[in-house]
Design a protein around this motif. Structure first.
Motif, PDB file in Angstrom:
ATOM      1  N   VAL A   1       2.566  -6.992   9.317  1.00 40.64           N
ATOM      2  CA  VAL A   1       1.703  -5.815   9.221  1.00 40.64           C
ATOM      3  C   VAL A   1       2.634  -4.618   9.086  1.00 40.64           C
ATOM      4  CG1 VAL A   1       0.190  -4.304  10.562  1.00 40.64           C
ATOM      5  CG2 VAL A   1      -0.307  -6.737  10.410  1.00 40.64           C
ATOM      6  N   CYS A   2       2.345  -3.749   8.133  1.00 40.98           N
ATOM      7  CA  CYS A   2       3.191  -2.578   7.870  1.00 40.98           C
ATOM      8  C   CYS A   2       3.238  -1.690   9.111  1.00 40.98           C
ATOM      9  CB  CYS A   2       2.655  -1.800   6.674  1.00 40.98           C
ATOM     10  SG  CYS A   2       3.570  -0.271   6.351  1.00 40.98           S
ATOM     11  N   GLY A   3       4.460  -1.323   9.534  1.00 37.72           N
ATOM     12  CA  GLY A   3       4.623  -0.467  10.696  1.00 37.72           C
ATOM     13  C   GLY A   3       4.158   0.958  10.434  1.00 37.72           C
ATOM     14  N   GLN A   4       4.044   1.317   9.154  1.00 38.66           N
ATOM     15  CA  GLN A   4       3.667   2.681   8.776  1.00 38.66           C
ATOM     16  C   GLN A   4       2.143   2.843   8.643  1.00 38.66           C
ATOM     17  OE1 GLN A   4       6.147   4.897   8.527  1.00 38.66           O
ATOM     18  NE2 GLN A   4       4.650   6.541   8.239  1.00 38.66           N
ATOM     19  N   CYS A   5       1.496   1.915   7.871  1.00 40.68           N
ATOM     20  CA  CYS A   5       0.080   2.114   7.524  1.00 40.68           C
ATOM     21  C   CYS A   5      -0.822   0.978   8.010  1.00 40.68           C
ATOM     22  CB  CYS A   5      -0.073   2.290   6.016  1.00 40.68           C
ATOM     23  SG  CYS A   5       0.137   0.751   5.081  1.00 40.68           S
ATOM     24  N   ASN A   6      -0.268  -0.031   8.723  1.00 40.96           N
ATOM     25  CA  ASN A   6      -1.044  -1.153   9.272  1.00 40.96           C
ATOM     26  C   ASN A   6      -1.610  -2.110   8.218  1.00 40.96           C
ATOM     27  OD1 ASN A   6      -0.569  -0.486  11.915  1.00 40.96           O
ATOM     28  ND2 ASN A   6      -2.469   0.672  12.159  1.00 40.96           N
ATOM     29  N   GLN A   7      -1.170  -1.993   6.966  1.00 40.45           N
ATOM     30  CA  GLN A   7      -1.590  -2.958   5.948  1.00 40.45           C
ATOM     31  C   GLN A   7      -0.977  -4.326   6.266  1.00 40.45           C
ATOM     32  OE1 GLN A   7      -3.464  -2.734   2.868  1.00 40.45           O
ATOM     33  NE2 GLN A   7      -3.153  -4.953   3.015  1.00 40.45           N
ATOM     34  N   GLY A   8      -1.830  -5.366   6.283  1.00 38.32           N
ATOM     35  CA  GLY A   8      -1.312  -6.716   6.428  1.00 38.32           C
ATOM     36  C   GLY A   8      -0.776  -7.214   5.099  1.00 38.32           C
TER      37      GLY A   8
ATOM     38  N   ARG B   1       0.821  -1.212   0.000  1.00 39.75           N
ATOM     39  CA  ARG B   1       0.000   0.000   0.000  1.00 39.75           C
ATOM     40  C   ARG B   1       0.853   1.259   0.000  1.00 39.75           C
ATOM     41  NH1 ARG B   1      -3.749   1.120   5.052  1.00 39.75           N
ATOM     42  NH2 ARG B   1      -5.261  -0.339   4.186  1.00 39.75           N
ATOM     43  N   CYS B   2       1.855   1.320   0.921  1.00 38.41           N
ATOM     44  CA  CYS B   2       2.589   2.589   1.072  1.00 38.41           C
ATOM     45  C   CYS B   2       4.073   2.461   0.716  1.00 38.41           C
ATOM     46  CB  CYS B   2       2.432   3.129   2.497  1.00 38.41           C
ATOM     47  SG  CYS B   2       3.398   2.239   3.732  1.00 38.41           S
ATOM     48  N   GLN B   3       4.493   1.263   0.265  1.00 33.51           N
ATOM     49  CA  GLN B   3       5.871   1.037  -0.214  1.00 33.51           C
ATOM     50  C   GLN B   3       6.937   1.174   0.871  1.00 33.51           C
ATOM     51  OE1 GLN B   3       3.671   2.638  -2.760  1.00 33.51           O
ATOM     52  NE2 GLN B   3       3.564   0.448  -3.174  1.00 33.51           N
TER      53      GLN B   3
END
Ligand SMILES: [Zn+2]
Length: 180
Positions: A30-37, A15-17
């Motif tokens: 899970v992305c530490g920035q945007c919480n995308q799994g 999602r946020c690269q």
């Protein structure tokens, strides 16, 4: 090239690269920035994955990841040296059951015994806020084989002397849940 070198290909949040600090044996994050799994695909890098967090984890606590799948088990054959628990087995599996397969690092015997305990006492599946959790080291491709071992463990615990067991199992696609 070694396996470890292959895994050094950088993984990015779909999602946020944001780069993911992925360890060699991990399968989902899970992305530490945007919480995308996200789930690792060997061919396509990180793919989006819905990750669910139990509301029962206290704020600031650390959860444990499980692959959760609704499973239908159809008994085919049960033979015992002594005793007869065929009716009990058939009754138990007349309902679909929720399989909880631990996805964190754990000896296989404990994976199976914990999974068997959850068959009898499913966790409450009420979603809550994102929390930290132990690394996911079990890929979804392993869920079916582990679930078969869980069924065998549940059935071996009945009050007969189990000699032979055959069954079919059908699982819905597993969801990743972080539980207390
Ligand atoms: Zn992200």
């Amino acid at each position: 090239m070694s396996d470890a070198a292959v895994r050094l290909i950088p993984i990015q949040c779909p999602r946020c690269q944001t780069p993911v600090p992925a360890q060699v044996d991990e399968a989902a994050w899970v992305c530490g920035q945007c919480n995308q799994g996200m789930l690792l695909s060997e061919e396509r890098g990180a793919q989006p994955l819905d990750v669910f967090f139990s509301a029962a984890i206290p704020a600031g606590g650390q959860g444990k990841p499980f692959w959760v799948s609704r499973g239908s088990v159809t008994p085919v054959l049960r033979k015992a040296y002594k005793g007869n628990q065929v009716a009990e087995m058939n009754q138990f599996w007349s309902l679909a059951r929720l399989f909880f397969v631990p996805a964190f690092k754990l000896p296989i015997q404990e994976v199976i015994s914990l999974g068997a305990r959850f068959i009898h006492q499913p966790a409450e599946m009420k979603p809550g806020a994102v929390v930290k959790f132990l690394p996911v080291v079990v890929p979804p491709a392993d869920v079916k084989a582990i679930s078969e071992y869980i069924v065998m463990s549940v059935e071996a615990a009945r009050k007969d002397a189990l000699q032979e067991l055959q069954f079919n199992i059908r699982l819905e696609p597993p969801q990743l849940w972080v539980l207390p």
